[in-house]
Scaffold this motif. Structure first.
Motif, short mmCIF file in Angstrom:
data_model
loop_
_atom_site.label_atom_id
_atom_site.label_comp_id
_atom_site.label_asym_id
_atom_site.label_seq_id
_atom_site.Cartn_x
_atom_site.Cartn_y
_atom_site.Cartn_z
N UNK A 187 0.75 -1.14 0.12
CA UNK A 187 -0.05 0.03 -0.01
C UNK A 187 1.01 1.25 -0.06
N UNK A 188 1.78 1.30 1.13
CA UNK A 188 2.71 2.41 0.84
C UNK A 188 3.56 2.66 -0.44
N UNK A 189 3.88 1.60 -1.11
CA UNK A 189 4.59 1.64 -2.09
C UNK A 189 3.73 2.17 -3.25
N UNK A 190 2.40 1.81 -3.22
CA UNK A 190 1.36 2.20 -4.33
C UNK A 190 1.05 3.66 -4.07
N UNK A 191 0.78 4.18 -3.00
CA UNK A 191 0.37 5.40 -2.68
C UNK A 191 1.72 6.43 -3.10
N UNK A 192 2.70 6.01 -2.43
CA UNK A 192 3.99 6.86 -2.82
C UNK A 192 4.17 7.22 -4.21
N UNK A 193 3.76 6.16 -5.11
CA UNK A 193 4.10 6.23 -6.58
C UNK A 193 2.92 7.01 -6.93
N UNK A 194 1.60 7.22 -6.55
CA UNK A 194 0.46 7.99 -7.02
C UNK A 194 0.74 9.14 -6.72
N UNK A 195 1.19 9.59 -5.45
CA UNK A 195 1.23 11.05 -5.08
C UNK A 195 2.65 11.80 -5.72
N UNK A 196 3.43 11.21 -6.36
CA UNK A 196 4.68 11.74 -6.91
C UNK A 196 4.46 12.77 -7.88
#
Length: 196
Positions: A187-196
């Motif tokens: 989840x953290x990886x997916x959200x980090x990628x989405x908010x870049x």
């Protein structure tokens, strides 16, 4: 709770229980609610054993009271109906947790906990996300804790508050949200990628 909240409480409670019952239907059909536009992240594994235990206790109570109240048919019927309804609500709570996961869309993060919480956070308001396991949660101004099985595994810090509307009570602004997901690293990886 304010007088206005007390007036609206019966309607709110009825809507909540109808959503629980609808979740049982969705669960039986192996469908989810509100996940078409994004990627779902479940959180049910953290509470499965607790709900299973609660359901078992409710069933044992139903059987025990049925035996004890057999000489009193009216009391037996009333308690049987209440106990069956309690078991149905426990099943509904589990079904709602399964069918209403967190959802990451291209524009927002939708955090949910069964039918009690449904909070949408625009991605542009997310300042930081981190994996953080917490097992104790003290109430604090501007902080929303959504523990599952008494723990949270992800912490979000927001650039500006969003409004959380609880099932009962007044809306309040929150700038830090802690919640649980079954696969916090993904989840953290997916959200980090989405908010870049």
């Amino acid at each position: 709770m304010t007088a206005q909240a007390l007036v609206g409480a019966p309607g709110t409670l009825l809507r909540h229980e109808l959503r629980l019952l609808a979740s049982i239907v969705l669960w039986a059909a192996r469908r989810t609610h509100g996940t078409r536009e994004g990627h779902p992240f479940g959180y049910v594994r953290g509470q499965g054993a607790l709900l299973l235990g609660l359901g078992f206790v409710c069933v044992v109570e139903t059987v025990g009271l049925a035996v004890l109240l057999r000489p009193w048919p009216v009391a037996h019927a009333v308690m049987l109906a209440l106990d069956v309804y309690a078991v149905l609500m426990v099943v509904g709570l589990h079904a709602a947790s399964v069918t209403r996961p967190h959802v990451l869309t291209p524009t927002a993060l939708r955090l949910r906990r069964a039918t009690q919480v449904d909070l949408s956070i625009p991605l542009e308001r997310i300042a930081r996300v981190r994996r953080e396991l917490r097992t104790t949660h003290e109430r604090a101004e501007g902080v929303l804790d959504l523990p599952v099985g008494a723990q949270t595994s992800v912490t979000l810090e927001l650039t500006e508050p969003v409004t959380h509307v609880p099932l009962f009570g007044r809306p309040r602004p929150v700038a830090v949200v802690r919640f649980h997901t079954d696969d916090a690293d993904r989840f953290v990886a997916a959200l980090g990628h989405a908010v870049r």
